[in-house]
Design a protein around this motif. Structure first.
Motif, PDB file in Angstrom:
ATOM      1  N   LEU A  25      -8.079 -32.097  39.114  1.00  0.00           N
ATOM      2  CA  LEU A  25      -8.018 -31.029  40.129  1.00  0.00           C
ATOM      3  C   LEU A  25      -9.271 -30.194  40.151  1.00  0.00           C
ATOM      4  N   TRP A 179       2.783 -33.507  40.107  1.00  0.00           N
ATOM      5  CA  TRP A 179       1.655 -32.813  40.672  1.00  0.00           C
ATOM      6  C   TRP A 179       2.374 -31.421  41.545  1.00  0.00           C
ATOM      7  N   GLU A 180       3.446 -31.833  42.157  1.00  0.00           N
ATOM      8  CA  GLU A 180       3.704 -30.780  43.112  1.00  0.00           C
ATOM      9  C   GLU A 180       3.879 -29.380  42.603  1.00  0.00           C
ATOM     10  N   CYS A 183       0.321 -28.062  41.582  1.00  0.00           N
ATOM     11  CA  CYS A 183      -0.632 -27.999  42.631  1.00  0.00           C
ATOM     12  C   CYS A 183      -0.223 -26.854  43.662  1.00  0.00           C
ATOM     13  N   ALA A 184       1.132 -26.459  43.739  1.00  0.00           N
ATOM     14  CA  ALA A 184       1.704 -25.322  44.541  1.00  0.00           C
ATOM     15  C   ALA A 184       1.237 -24.128  43.897  1.00  0.00           C
ATOM     16  N   GLY A 187      -2.738 -23.625  44.082  1.00  0.00           N
ATOM     17  CA  GLY A 187      -3.114 -23.775  45.269  1.00  0.00           C
ATOM     18  C   GLY A 187      -4.027 -24.799  45.405  1.00  0.00           C
ATOM     19  N   LYS A 188      -3.717 -25.979  44.849  1.00  0.00           N
ATOM     20  CA  LYS A 188      -4.546 -27.323  45.105  1.00  0.00           C
ATOM     21  C   LYS A 188      -3.899 -28.292  45.931  1.00  0.00           C
ATOM     22  N   GLU A 189      -4.481 -29.098  46.691  1.00  0.00           N
ATOM     23  CA  GLU A 189      -3.984 -30.257  47.327  1.00  0.00           C
ATOM     24  C   GLU A 189      -3.282 -31.220  46.173  1.00  0.00           C
ATOM     25  N   VAL A 190      -2.109 -31.890  46.391  1.00  0.00           N
ATOM     26  CA  VAL A 190      -1.663 -32.768  45.952  1.00  0.00           C
ATOM     27  C   VAL A 190      -2.371 -34.205  45.708  1.00  0.00           C
ATOM     28  N   PRO A 191      -3.000 -34.623  44.681  1.00  0.00           N
ATOM     29  CA  PRO A 191      -3.939 -35.743  44.708  1.00  0.00           C
ATOM     30  C   PRO A 191      -3.085 -37.132  45.150  1.00  0.00           C
ATOM     31  N   ASP A 192      -3.741 -38.168  45.748  1.00  0.00           N
ATOM     32  CA  ASP A 192      -3.078 -39.113  45.851  1.00  0.00           C
ATOM     33  C   ASP A 192      -2.861 -40.232  45.193  1.00  0.00           C
TER      34      ASP A 192
END
Length: 235
Positions: A25, A179-180, A183-184, A187-192
């Motif tokens: 992240l 991840w969810e 990341c929430a 404040g990060k985007e969920v990786p793919d």
């Protein structure tokens, strides 16, 4: 910049997976016992902490953006005083599974060194002093082998973290949740990519076997040397 994320969860609660996830992240580097054992400066810093020195936390964590695992996990309140904007992620798992894993890996590794080695070899002695002083004696009061006691410490510690940290700055997290929620909270985007699940129990067991083999071989060689010396002296 200092620490942005402080992991307060005990070792063997998915902290290696957390280290990999946080670095993915963007929290480079994430402090972990792995770095302590591999880095002479870190070993010296934490040995000083373990033996009663006054920690210079900014120096200890210079270059690190996050921390997880022992030894830093049990110093979360000290770290928050120095890095007041950091968020806290507290990794948890079932107490029975945690104790079994910890006793077979991180605790067993510390017990693998023979007593004579820790007495005679400074490297092993200082490592044992460091780990005992920051983990086994400090957190578990020298009673980790008392399973019921250690599990109660584990449970009580989570409740203490909840009492100490405001809810908006704390995430109670199981790595199986993925991840969810992490990341929430950060404040990060969920990786793919899939959340990393690093189960290093097998590598720990291999390491413990190797340590025992090495010390066993050295012990035999020392014994042979003593016998040869005595034979030479009396011949």
């Amino acid at each position: 910049m200092g620490l942005q994320v402080i992991g307060s969860g005990f070792g063997r609660t998915g902290t290696m997976s957390m280290k990999v996830a946080l670095e993915q992240l963007g929290y480079l580097k994430t402090h972990h016992m792995e770095y302590v054992l591999k880095n002479a400066d870190q070993r010296a810093y934490w040995h000083d902490v373990a033996t009663g020195g006054t920690p210079d936390w900014e120096t200890i964590f210079d270059g690190y953006q996050a921390s997880v695992d022992f030894p830093s996990a049990s110093y979360y309140k000290d770290l928050l005083a120095v890095f007041p904007d950091a968020k806290v992620v507290h990794t948890v798992r079932d107490a029975d599974r945690w104790y079994k894993s910890a006793s077979e890996t991180i605790y067993a590794m510390g017990q693998a060194s023979l007593a004579w080695a820790t007495r005679l070899l400074p490297f092993f002695r200082r490592n044992k002093e460091m780990v005992d002083g920051t983990v086994w004696n400090r957190v578990f009061h020298g009673r980790f082998e008392d399973e019921a006691y250690a599990k109660q410490v584990f449970r009580d510690y989570t409740e203490q973290v909840k009492a100490d940290i405001p809810a908006d700055r704390l995430l109670i997290f199981e790595v199986k949740d993925g991840w969810e929620p992490l990341c929430a909270f950060l404040g990060k985007e969920v990786p793919d990519t899939d959340f990393p699940h690093v189960n290093d129990s097998a590598s720990f067991r291999k390491m413990i076997r190797n340590i025992k083999l090495v010390f066993g071989a050295v012990h035999v060689l020392l014994a042979a040397a003593v016998v040869a010396l005595v034979w030479w002296l009396v011949a």
